[in-house]
Motif scaffolding. Structure first.
Motif, PDB file in Angstrom:
ATOM      1  N   UNK A  94     -83.568 -51.617  14.247  1.00  0.00           N
ATOM      2  CA  UNK A  94     -84.246 -52.119  13.345  1.00  0.00           C
ATOM      3  C   UNK A  94     -84.429 -51.079  12.017  1.00  0.00           C
ATOM      4  N   UNK A  95     -84.640 -49.940  12.301  1.00  0.00           N
ATOM      5  CA  UNK A  95     -84.811 -49.023  11.227  1.00  0.00           C
ATOM      6  C   UNK A  95     -83.631 -48.804  10.541  1.00  0.00           C
ATOM      7  N   UNK A  96     -82.560 -48.796  11.283  1.00  0.00           N
ATOM      8  CA  UNK A  96     -81.009 -48.220  10.468  1.00  0.00           C
ATOM      9  C   UNK A  96     -80.661 -49.476   9.722  1.00  0.00           C
ATOM     10  N   UNK A  97     -81.053 -50.753   9.997  1.00  0.00           N
ATOM     11  CA  UNK A  97     -80.766 -52.048   9.403  1.00  0.00           C
ATOM     12  C   UNK A  97     -81.754 -52.064   8.246  1.00  0.00           C
ATOM     13  N   UNK A  98     -82.964 -51.773   8.347  1.00  0.00           N
ATOM     14  CA  UNK A  98     -83.923 -51.822   7.207  1.00  0.00           C
ATOM     15  C   UNK A  98     -83.358 -50.752   6.315  1.00  0.00           C
ATOM     16  N   UNK A  99     -83.031 -49.589   6.584  1.00  0.00           N
ATOM     17  CA  UNK A  99     -82.399 -48.519   5.662  1.00  0.00           C
ATOM     18  C   UNK A  99     -81.273 -49.106   4.906  1.00  0.00           C
ATOM     19  N   UNK A 100     -80.314 -49.428   5.990  1.00  0.00           N
ATOM     20  CA  UNK A 100     -79.241 -50.141   5.106  1.00  0.00           C
ATOM     21  C   UNK A 100     -79.217 -51.278   4.136  1.00  0.00           C
ATOM     22  N   UNK A 101     -80.235 -52.030   4.294  1.00  0.00           N
ATOM     23  CA  UNK A 101     -80.597 -53.221   3.412  1.00  0.00           C
ATOM     24  C   UNK A 101     -81.315 -52.656   2.186  1.00  0.00           C
ATOM     25  N   UNK A 102     -82.052 -51.458   2.248  1.00  0.00           N
ATOM     26  CA  UNK A 102     -82.731 -50.984   1.139  1.00  0.00           C
ATOM     27  C   UNK A 102     -81.595 -50.214   0.386  1.00  0.00           C
ATOM     28  N   UNK A 103     -80.732 -49.923   0.955  1.00  0.00           N
ATOM     29  CA  UNK A 103     -79.562 -49.050   0.245  1.00  0.00           C
ATOM     30  C   UNK A 103     -78.592 -50.000  -0.602  1.00  0.00           C
ATOM     31  N   UNK A 104     -78.735 -51.214  -0.452  1.00  0.00           N
ATOM     32  CA  UNK A 104     -78.267 -52.259  -1.243  1.00  0.00           C
ATOM     33  C   UNK A 104     -78.763 -52.279  -2.576  1.00  0.00           C
ATOM     34  N   UNK A 105     -80.225 -51.770  -2.713  1.00  0.00           N
ATOM     35  CA  UNK A 105     -80.893 -51.641  -4.007  1.00  0.00           C
ATOM     36  C   UNK A 105     -81.027 -50.308  -4.587  1.00  0.00           C
ATOM     37  N   UNK A 106     -81.271 -49.491  -3.855  1.00  0.00           N
ATOM     38  CA  UNK A 106     -81.351 -47.803  -4.151  1.00  0.00           C
ATOM     39  C   UNK A 106     -80.932 -47.100  -3.142  1.00  0.00           C
ATOM     40  N   UNK A 107     -80.857 -45.681  -3.549  1.00  0.00           N
ATOM     41  CA  UNK A 107     -80.183 -44.816  -2.331  1.00  0.00           C
ATOM     42  C   UNK A 107     -81.331 -44.225  -1.568  1.00  0.00           C
ATOM     43  N   UNK A 108     -81.381 -44.363  -0.415  1.00  0.00           N
ATOM     44  CA  UNK A 108     -82.219 -43.493   0.609  1.00  0.00           C
ATOM     45  C   UNK A 108     -81.297 -42.590   1.605  1.00  0.00           C
ATOM     46  N   UNK A 109     -81.289 -41.541   1.581  1.00  0.00           N
ATOM     47  CA  UNK A 109     -80.279 -41.073   2.527  1.00  0.00           C
ATOM     48  C   UNK A 109     -80.911 -40.825   3.823  1.00  0.00           C
ATOM     49  N   UNK A 110     -80.190 -41.252   4.931  1.00  0.00           N
ATOM     50  CA  UNK A 110     -80.600 -41.281   6.288  1.00  0.00           C
ATOM     51  C   UNK A 110     -79.513 -40.954   7.249  1.00  0.00           C
ATOM     52  N   UNK A 111     -79.913 -40.538   8.511  1.00  0.00           N
ATOM     53  CA  UNK A 111     -79.391 -40.586   9.866  1.00  0.00           C
ATOM     54  C   UNK A 111     -79.620 -41.682  10.669  1.00  0.00           C
ATOM     55  N   UNK A 112     -78.548 -42.249  11.410  1.00  0.00           N
ATOM     56  CA  UNK A 112     -78.912 -43.540  12.176  1.00  0.00           C
ATOM     57  C   UNK A 112     -78.283 -43.037  13.475  1.00  0.00           C
ATOM     58  N   UNK A 113     -79.235 -43.353  14.484  1.00  0.00           N
ATOM     59  CA  UNK A 113     -78.611 -43.078  15.955  1.00  0.00           C
ATOM     60  C   UNK A 113     -78.303 -44.606  16.336  1.00  0.00           C
ATOM     61  N   UNK A 114     -77.149 -44.588  17.215  1.00  0.00           N
ATOM     62  CA  UNK A 114     -76.564 -45.560  17.639  1.00  0.00           C
ATOM     63  C   UNK A 114     -76.575 -45.590  19.390  1.00  0.00           C
ATOM     64  N   UNK A 115     -77.080 -46.706  19.982  1.00  0.00           N
ATOM     65  CA  UNK A 115     -77.263 -46.583  21.218  1.00  0.00           C
ATOM     66  C   UNK A 115     -76.233 -47.424  22.133  1.00  0.00           C
ATOM     67  N   UNK A 116     -75.660 -48.219  21.508  1.00  0.00           N
ATOM     68  CA  UNK A 116     -74.866 -49.212  22.215  1.00  0.00           C
ATOM     69  C   UNK A 116     -75.058 -50.476  22.436  1.00  0.00           C
ATOM     70  N   UNK A 117     -76.439 -50.860  22.996  1.00  0.00           N
ATOM     71  CA  UNK A 117     -76.618 -52.071  23.557  1.00  0.00           C
ATOM     72  C   UNK A 117     -76.519 -52.989  22.170  1.00  0.00           C
ATOM     73  N   UNK A 118     -77.193 -52.636  20.772  1.00  0.00           N
ATOM     74  CA  UNK A 118     -77.104 -53.385  19.743  1.00  0.00           C
ATOM     75  C   UNK A 118     -75.809 -53.748  19.363  1.00  0.00           C
ATOM     76  N   UNK A 119     -74.661 -52.919  19.412  1.00  0.00           N
ATOM     77  CA  UNK A 119     -73.099 -53.240  19.500  1.00  0.00           C
ATOM     78  C   UNK A 119     -72.642 -54.308  20.537  1.00  0.00           C
TER      79      UNK A 119
END
Length: 154
Positions: A94-119
């Protein structure tokens, strides 16, 4: 010394892999001399808890789900832009998705952890939407919890 923001949907006293990871990362970074802030949900129900950590914990109302909703976007935008963080780490989807969506409007650098279940849950139309909106494309770094997860992401 770096300022680090960890965004997580699980944190003690909640038990789970993401909560354990968040606590371990926060403790290790703090021990190394970094200024750490964890944004985590309040425990649901009457679960007793005490935030007596050597780093800041900012609690939000529980109810985080897998969808990007206006309240999540606003909370993440507010805390991510409140100061100039050296590192923002989204420890869950959820937090990675939110940052990804916010980055459609402006740049917020971030690291995302992927666990597998979401994929694993992302099939068909959902997968096409994820790709179209670049859910992980705007992350500066992506941490996968296994090679299998990395293969799913690729």
């Amino acid at each position: 010394m770096s300022s680090i923001l960890l965004l997580t949907g699980e944190f003690p006293p909640l038990h789970g892999g993401i909560g354990t990871l968040a606590l371990g990362l926060a403790e290790a970074a703090q021990r190394d001399g970094h200024e750490v802030t964890v944004s985590a949900p309040l425990p649901s129900g009457n679960a007793p808890y005490k935030d007596d950590y050597p780093f800041a914990v900012e609690r939000f109302a529980p109810g985080l789900d897998w969808r990007v909703r206006p309240a999540l976007l606003e909370r993440v935008r507010r805390i991510a832009t409140r100061q100039s963080w050296d590192i923002i780490h989204a420890l869950d989807t959820p937090h990675a998705r939110a940052l990804g969506a916010l980055n459609l409007l402006g740049r917020i650098p971030y690291i995302a952890t992927v666990h597998g279940d979401e994929l694993m849950q992302c099939r068909g139309v959902k997968r096409k939407l994820w790709r179209a909106f670049g859910v992980y494309r705007t992350a500066d770094k992506i941490v996968c919890n296994s090679r299998f997860t990395e293969g799913l992401l690729r």
